[in-house]
Design a protein around this motif. Structure first.
Motif, short mmCIF file in Angstrom:
data_model
loop_
_atom_site.label_atom_id
_atom_site.label_comp_id
_atom_site.label_asym_id
_atom_site.label_seq_id
_atom_site.Cartn_x
_atom_site.Cartn_y
_atom_site.Cartn_z
N LYS A 1 2.44 1.80 -3.41
CA LYS A 1 1.48 2.31 -4.38
C LYS A 1 1.31 3.82 -4.23
O LYS A 1 1.21 4.54 -5.23
CB LYS A 1 0.14 1.60 -4.24
CG LYS A 1 0.17 0.18 -4.75
CD LYS A 1 -1.13 -0.56 -4.49
CE LYS A 1 -0.99 -2.01 -4.94
NZ LYS A 1 -2.11 -2.84 -4.50
N ILE A 2 1.31 4.30 -3.00
CA ILE A 2 1.18 5.74 -2.75
C ILE A 2 2.42 6.47 -3.27
O ILE A 2 2.32 7.49 -3.93
CB ILE A 2 0.96 6.01 -1.25
CG1 ILE A 2 -0.40 5.48 -0.82
CG2 ILE A 2 1.10 7.51 -0.94
CD1 ILE A 2 -0.59 5.43 0.69
N THR B 1 0.84 -1.20 0.00
CA THR B 1 0.00 0.00 0.00
C THR B 1 0.87 1.25 0.00
O THR B 1 0.63 2.19 -0.76
CB THR B 1 -0.95 -0.01 1.22
OG1 THR B 1 -1.77 -1.17 1.15
CG2 THR B 1 -1.81 1.24 1.26
N GLY B 2 1.90 1.26 0.84
CA GLY B 2 2.83 2.39 0.88
C GLY B 2 3.53 2.60 -0.45
O GLY B 2 3.68 3.75 -0.92
#
Length: 189
Positions: A14-15, A11-12
Motif C-alpha cells: 500500500k505504501i 501494508t508495504g
C-alpha cells in the motif's frame, strides 16, 4: 504466521503501490494461485505446480505512475482499452481452466505448459498495449522489475542450473519457484 506476513506485506504494498490488488502477498504467503475478478480474490486449485524462474531485471519502476497512465489511456481511448481489458480477462479465465485441468502423462504436461506459455506471451503484449510493461517484464510491479520464465517440467535441472549460473554471472538475481507450491515456510538449520 502466514497471515501475519501477508498483512505486513500488504501494508508495504500500500505504501509503495497505493492501491494493490492483494494478489502478490496472498499468493506468496499461502502458496496458492489466485484470480482477481471485480475486486475479489478467487483461489485457483492447481492440478500441479508450475515451475518458474524469476529473474530480477534490475529495471526501475514507478507503479503508481503507471497505474495513473492506464487510467489516462482508458480515458483517451475507452473502446480500445475496454477491448484490451476484455482480452486480459479472457486470458485469465482460460489460464485458470488450464491450471485446474489434470495432466495425465508427459505429453499432456507438455501441451498444458505450451498453452500457459502462449497465454503468458499474449498477456505480455496486452500489458504493452496498456503502457505498463517493459520489454522484459511479466511480473506485477509495472514497467520493470522481474522477468517471469515458465520452466517446462521435462527441462532438466542441469540446463536450468546452467542458465541461472549464466544470468547470475551477468549480475542478475534468480529465484527458482513453484507457483501453487507450499507458500510461506520457516526453516531452521
Amino acid at each position: 504466521m502466514a497471515e501475519v506476513v501477508r498483512e505486513g506485506a500488504s501494508t508495504g504494498e500500500k505504501i509503495i503501490h497505493g492501491k494493490p490488488s492483494g494478489i502478490d502477498n496472498t499468493a506468496s504467503a499461502f502458496g496458492i494461485m489466485i484470480q482477481f475478478r471485480s475486486g475479489e480474490l478467487i483461489h485457483i486449485e492447481s492440478s500441479a505446480p508450475l515451475r518458474m524462474l524469476i529473474t530480477n531485471a534490475k529495471v526501475g519502476r514507478n507503479t503508481k505512475a503507471l497505474v495513473a497512465g492506464v487510467s489516462e489511456r482508458a480515458s483517451r481511448h475507452p473502446d480500445a482499452m475496454a477491448a484490451v481489458f476484455t482480452a486480459v480477462n479472457s486470458i485469465s479465465k482460460e489460464l485458470s481452466t488450464i491450471i485446474r485441468s489434470p495432466a495425465l502423462d508427459d505429453i499432456s504436461v507438455t501441451a498444458r505448459e505450451e498453452k500457459v506459455e502462449e497465454l503468458m506471451e499474449m498477456n505480455q503484449g496486452l500489458l504493452q498495449c496498456m503502457g505498463v510493461s517493459h520489454a522484459s517484464k511479466l511480473t506485477g510491479a509495472g514497467g520493470g522489475g522481474c522477468v517471469l520464465t515458465l520452466l517446462p517440467t521435462l527441462l532438466s535441472s542441469t540446463i536450468i542450473d546452467k542458465v541461472v549460473a549464466e544470468l547470475e554471472s551477468s549480475g542478475f538475481q534468480c529465484l527458482k519457484v513453484e507457483v501453487g507450491g507450499e507458500g510461506l515456510q520457516i526453516c531452521f538449520g
